[in-house]
Design a protein around this motif. Structure first.
Motif, short mmCIF file in Angstrom:
data_model
loop_
_atom_site.label_atom_id
_atom_site.label_comp_id
_atom_site.label_asym_id
_atom_site.label_seq_id
_atom_site.Cartn_x
_atom_site.Cartn_y
_atom_site.Cartn_z
N THR A 54 0.86 -1.17 0.00
CA THR A 54 0.00 0.00 0.00
C THR A 54 0.90 1.22 0.00
OG1 THR A 54 -1.73 -1.15 1.25
CG2 THR A 54 -1.79 1.26 1.26
N LEU A 55 0.84 2.01 -1.09
CA LEU A 55 1.63 3.24 -1.17
C LEU A 55 0.82 4.38 -0.58
CD1 LEU A 55 3.01 2.79 -4.79
CD2 LEU A 55 4.26 2.51 -2.64
N VAL A 56 1.45 5.13 0.32
CA VAL A 56 0.77 6.20 1.04
C VAL A 56 1.49 7.51 0.75
CG1 VAL A 56 -0.05 7.00 3.29
CG2 VAL A 56 0.18 4.53 2.85
N SER A 57 0.80 8.44 0.12
CA SER A 57 1.38 9.76 -0.21
C SER A 57 1.23 10.71 0.97
CB SER A 57 0.69 10.33 -1.46
OG SER A 57 0.97 9.54 -2.58
N SER A 106 0.20 5.83 12.04
CA SER A 106 -0.87 5.17 12.80
C SER A 106 -2.25 5.36 12.16
CB SER A 106 -0.88 5.65 14.25
OG SER A 106 -1.15 7.03 14.31
N GLU A 107 -2.39 6.34 11.28
CA GLU A 107 -3.66 6.56 10.59
C GLU A 107 -3.84 5.59 9.43
OE1 GLU A 107 -3.98 10.66 9.32
OE2 GLU A 107 -2.95 11.33 11.15
N HIS A 108 -2.76 5.00 8.93
CA HIS A 108 -2.83 4.22 7.70
C HIS A 108 -2.52 2.74 7.86
CE1 HIS A 108 -3.31 7.82 5.25
NE2 HIS A 108 -2.41 8.38 6.05
N CYS A 109 -1.82 2.36 8.90
CA CYS A 109 -1.49 0.94 9.03
C CYS A 109 -1.77 0.46 10.44
CB CYS A 109 -0.05 0.67 8.62
SG CYS A 109 1.19 1.60 9.50
N SER A 110 -2.08 -0.82 10.52
CA SER A 110 -2.41 -1.40 11.81
C SER A 110 -1.31 -2.37 12.22
CB SER A 110 -3.75 -2.11 11.73
OG SER A 110 -3.73 -3.08 10.70
N GLY A 111 -1.09 -2.43 13.50
CA GLY A 111 -0.08 -3.32 14.02
C GLY A 111 -0.69 -4.63 14.45
N PRO A 112 0.11 -5.52 14.93
CA PRO A 112 1.55 -5.35 15.10
C PRO A 112 2.30 -5.54 13.78
CG PRO A 112 0.87 -7.51 15.88
CD PRO A 112 -0.38 -6.80 15.48
N VAL A 113 3.44 -4.85 13.67
CA VAL A 113 4.29 -4.98 12.50
C VAL A 113 5.64 -5.56 12.94
CG1 VAL A 113 3.17 -3.13 11.21
CG2 VAL A 113 5.18 -2.61 12.61
N LYS A 114 6.27 -6.29 12.03
CA LYS A 114 7.53 -6.96 12.33
C LYS A 114 8.72 -6.03 12.15
CE LYS A 114 9.62 -10.98 13.14
NZ LYS A 114 9.34 -12.11 12.29
N ALA A 115 8.59 -5.05 11.23
CA ALA A 115 9.71 -4.15 10.97
C ALA A 115 9.19 -2.81 10.45
CB ALA A 115 10.67 -4.76 9.96
N VAL A 116 9.93 -1.76 10.82
CA VAL A 116 9.70 -0.42 10.28
C VAL A 116 11.06 0.10 9.85
CG1 VAL A 116 8.85 1.91 10.71
CG2 VAL A 116 7.76 -0.04 11.86
#
Length: 196
Positions: free
Chosen positions: A84-87, A94-104
């Motif tokens: 998902t590309l976010v401009s 935090s408005e565009h992706c939900s966790g948990p995430v493995k890496a940032v």
């Protein structure tokens, strides 16, 4: 006797190849990950390859040129479906992706080949980092390539290092890695791992 380097061993010239080496160790198929500064799409493509079609990559950039370059790089690879590309800036993570995430992944500074007056800023980077730490899975990582040598880069370095020094050691492991045989203003890598 001469030795040749095996093809599967990367040259670790600068922090980006080191970051990719670390990312490859932590990110696997099906993971959810974030590229906080997609730039020309190199990190986004790596992440998309690693998570595969069952994973999810959110890739952010404030410059439309960067988002388009990333889309083109993904089209070459064929891994666009999981991305998902976010401009928007990484401070909206935090408005565009939900966790948990493995890496940032953050690759700070300016867009290579772009306008060098458009750079990451301490306030938005700190906001993005704080959001990344909130959605990070146990054992997950934040990888930051920091460039103190550009205008504003030193202030960004101070802001981030001050914040990271305050993270509790019971919750996060924070590492600073850089080449020793380069100028003090050379880019370096920060690795943060959420404790399990």
């Amino acid at each position: 006797m001469s030795y040749s380097m095996p093809l599967d061993i990367p040259l670790l010239r600068g922090p980006v190849p080191l970051s990719h080496l670390i990312i490859r160790r932590f990110v696997t198929a099906g993971d959810h990950v974030v590229d906080a500064t997609c730039g020309n799409g190199h990190d986004t493509r790596l992440l998309a390859e690693l998570v595969g079609p069952s994973g999810r990559v959110w890739a952010f950039d404030i410059q439309q040129k960067a988002v388009e370059a990333t889309a083109a790089r993904l089209a070459e690879y064929g891994g666009r479906d999981s991305v998902t590309l976010v401009s928007c800036g990484h401070e909206t993570m935090s408005e565009h992706c939900s966790g948990p995430v493995k890496a940032v992944v953050f690759n700070l500074g300016y867009l290579p080949g772009g306008d060098r007056t458009v750079v990451t800023r301490p306030d938005s980077t700190l906001a993005g980092l704080n959001q990344a730490l909130e959605i990070l899975a146990p054992g997950g990582i934040v990888v930051i390539t920091l460039y103190p040598g550009h205008e504003g880069g030193e202030q960004e370095r101070i802001t981030l290092e001050t914040r990271l020094a305050l993270l509790p050691t019971t919750c996060f492991h924070v590492w600073r890695m850089g080449q020793m045989n380069v100028p003090a203003t050379a880019p370096y890598l920060i690795l943060i791992q959420r404790a399990g």
